[in-house]
Design an enzyme around this catalytic site. Structure first.
Site, PDB file in Angstrom:
ATOM      1  N   ASP A  33       0.850  -1.189   0.000  1.00  0.00           N
ATOM      2  CA  ASP A  33       0.000   0.000   0.000  1.00  0.00           C
ATOM      3  C   ASP A  33       0.892   1.248   0.000  1.00  0.00           C
ATOM      4  OD1 ASP A  33      -3.203   0.517   0.949  1.00  0.00           O
ATOM      5  OD2 ASP A  33      -1.814   2.200   1.147  1.00  0.00           O
ATOM      6  N   ILE A  34       0.474   2.246  -0.748  1.00  0.00           N
ATOM      7  CA  ILE A  34       1.262   3.476  -0.877  1.00  0.00           C
ATOM      8  C   ILE A  34       1.265   4.287   0.425  1.00  0.00           C
ATOM      9  CG2 ILE A  34      -0.536   5.077  -1.683  1.00  0.00           C
ATOM     10  CD1 ILE A  34       1.412   5.879  -3.946  1.00  0.00           C
ATOM     11  N   ASN A  91     -12.779  -3.367   2.297  1.00  0.00           N
ATOM     12  CA  ASN A  91     -13.823  -2.345   2.387  1.00  0.00           C
ATOM     13  C   ASN A  91     -14.737  -2.473   1.184  1.00  0.00           C
ATOM     14  OD1 ASN A  91     -12.969  -1.059   4.802  1.00  0.00           O
ATOM     15  ND2 ASN A  91     -11.261  -0.167   3.674  1.00  0.00           N
ATOM     16  N   GLU A  99     -12.374   3.340  -1.150  1.00  0.00           N
ATOM     17  CA  GLU A  99     -11.878   4.474  -1.944  1.00  0.00           C
ATOM     18  C   GLU A  99     -11.595   4.087  -3.384  1.00  0.00           C
ATOM     19  OE1 GLU A  99      -8.470   6.028   0.070  1.00  0.00           O
ATOM     20  OE2 GLU A  99      -9.654   6.785   1.756  1.00  0.00           O
ATOM     21  N   VAL A 100     -11.067   2.900  -3.590  1.00  0.00           N
ATOM     22  CA  VAL A 100     -10.692   2.499  -4.948  1.00  0.00           C
ATOM     23  C   VAL A 100     -11.703   1.455  -5.445  1.00  0.00           C
ATOM     24  CG1 VAL A 100      -8.900   1.479  -6.383  1.00  0.00           C
ATOM     25  CG2 VAL A 100      -8.257   2.939  -4.459  1.00  0.00           C
ATOM     26  N   HIS A 104     -10.192  -5.092  -3.460  1.00  0.00           N
ATOM     27  CA  HIS A 104      -8.847  -5.310  -2.917  1.00  0.00           C
ATOM     28  C   HIS A 104      -8.963  -5.808  -1.491  1.00  0.00           C
ATOM     29  CE1 HIS A 104     -10.092  -1.094  -2.577  1.00  0.00           C
ATOM     30  NE2 HIS A 104      -9.463  -1.040  -1.413  1.00  0.00           N
ATOM     31  N   HIS A 106      -6.952  -5.977   1.957  1.00  0.00           N
ATOM     32  CA  HIS A 106      -5.804  -5.461   2.714  1.00  0.00           C
ATOM     33  C   HIS A 106      -5.254  -6.599   3.580  1.00  0.00           C
ATOM     34  CE1 HIS A 106      -6.823  -1.034   2.273  1.00  0.00           C
ATOM     35  NE2 HIS A 106      -8.020  -1.552   2.043  1.00  0.00           N
TER      36      HIS A 106
HETATM   37  P1  5GP Z   1      -9.846   1.365   0.462  1.00  0.00           P
HETATM   38  O1  5GP Z   1     -10.162   2.513   1.369  1.00  0.00           O
HETATM   39  O2  5GP Z   1     -10.451   1.535  -0.898  1.00  0.00           O
HETATM   40  O3  5GP Z   1     -10.136   0.039   1.092  1.00  0.00           O
HETATM   41  O4  5GP Z   1      -8.271   1.372   0.308  1.00  0.00           O
HETATM   42  C1  5GP Z   1      -7.593   1.864  -0.805  1.00  0.00           C
HETATM   43  C2  5GP Z   1      -6.124   1.754  -0.496  1.00  0.00           C
HETATM   44  O5  5GP Z   1      -5.401   1.947  -1.689  1.00  0.00           O
HETATM   45  C3  5GP Z   1      -5.622   2.794   0.511  1.00  0.00           C
HETATM   46  O6  5GP Z   1      -5.044   2.123   1.635  1.00  0.00           O
HETATM   47  C4  5GP Z   1      -4.593   3.593  -0.293  1.00  0.00           C
HETATM   48  O7  5GP Z   1      -3.478   3.985   0.479  1.00  0.00           O
HETATM   49  C5  5GP Z   1      -4.210   2.632  -1.416  1.00  0.00           C
HETATM   50  N1  5GP Z   1      -3.800   3.283  -2.634  1.00  0.00           N
HETATM   51  C6  5GP Z   1      -4.441   4.292  -3.287  1.00  0.00           C
HETATM   52  N2  5GP Z   1      -3.757   4.645  -4.407  1.00  0.00           N
HETATM   53  C7  5GP Z   1      -2.677   3.811  -4.461  1.00  0.00           C
HETATM   54  C8  5GP Z   1      -1.604   3.689  -5.398  1.00  0.00           C
HETATM   55  O8  5GP Z   1      -1.495   4.398  -6.403  1.00  0.00           O
HETATM   56  N3  5GP Z   1      -0.677   2.727  -5.139  1.00  0.00           N
HETATM   57  C9  5GP Z   1      -0.759   1.920  -4.028  1.00  0.00           C
HETATM   58  N4  5GP Z   1       0.206   1.014  -3.870  1.00  0.00           N
HETATM   59  N5  5GP Z   1      -1.759   2.009  -3.139  1.00  0.00           N
HETATM   60  C10 5GP Z   1      -2.702   2.955  -3.349  1.00  0.00           C
END
Ligand code: 5GP
Length: 122
Positions: A33-34, A91, A99-100, A104, A106
């Site tokens: 994760d970034i 999520n 968010e994405v 995915h 985690h």
């Molecule tokens: P969500 O809230 O959708 O479950 O988590 C999305 C995750 O994607 C976040 O933890 C965020 O830090 C990670 N993320 C967003 N953009 C990028 C990216 O460009 N590269 C990587 N490696 N992780 C990302």
């Protein structure tokens, strides 16, 4: 919700955005994760175009579902987390703050993670 081919994980899968890859097979890609929230914070994504768990459980093949979850286990093993333990989390949608819009999982680990979730009162 229709799949957005421009979401950041679709772009990572196409190699348009770099990632710190941990593991890849026919069904899944895993990368750091970034913005890590634990000493180990890795994301495991299916290679197929699935927005979320809702989309995945309805539309993915049994092989894709098995492939993703086997990949999660393999990644945790590769990261050396089996003995110390780890947490997996996905999520899904608005209440979970997804968010994405590409499914995915985690994987968190590398330190005691505390309780599962802060208790939410309605
Ligand atoms: P969500 O809230 O959708 O479950 O988590 C999305 C995750 O994607 C976040 O933890 C965020 O830090 C990670 N993320 C967003 N953009 C990028 C990216 O460009 N590269 C990587 N490696 N992780 C990302």
């Amino acid at each position: 919700m229709a799949y957005d081919d421009d979401n950041v994980f679709a772009r990572i899968l196409r190699g348009e955005i770099p990632c710190k890859k941990v593991y890849e097979d026919d069904y899944a890609l895993a990368f750091h994760d970034i913005n890590p929230l634990a000493p180990v914070h890795v994301l495991v994504i299916p290679k197929g175009r699935y927005v979320s768990m809702v989309d995945f459980h309805r539309n993915a093949s049994d092989a894709e579902i098995a492939g993703l979850f086997r990949a999660v286990g393999r990644v945790a093993e590769k990261l050396g987390l089996n003995e110390s333990g780890y947490r997996i989390l996905a999520n899904n949608g608005r209440d979970a703050n997804q968010e994405v819009p590409h499914l995915h999982i985690h994987i968190f680990g590398g330190a005691p993670l505390g309780r599962m979730l802060k208790k939410i009162e309605r």
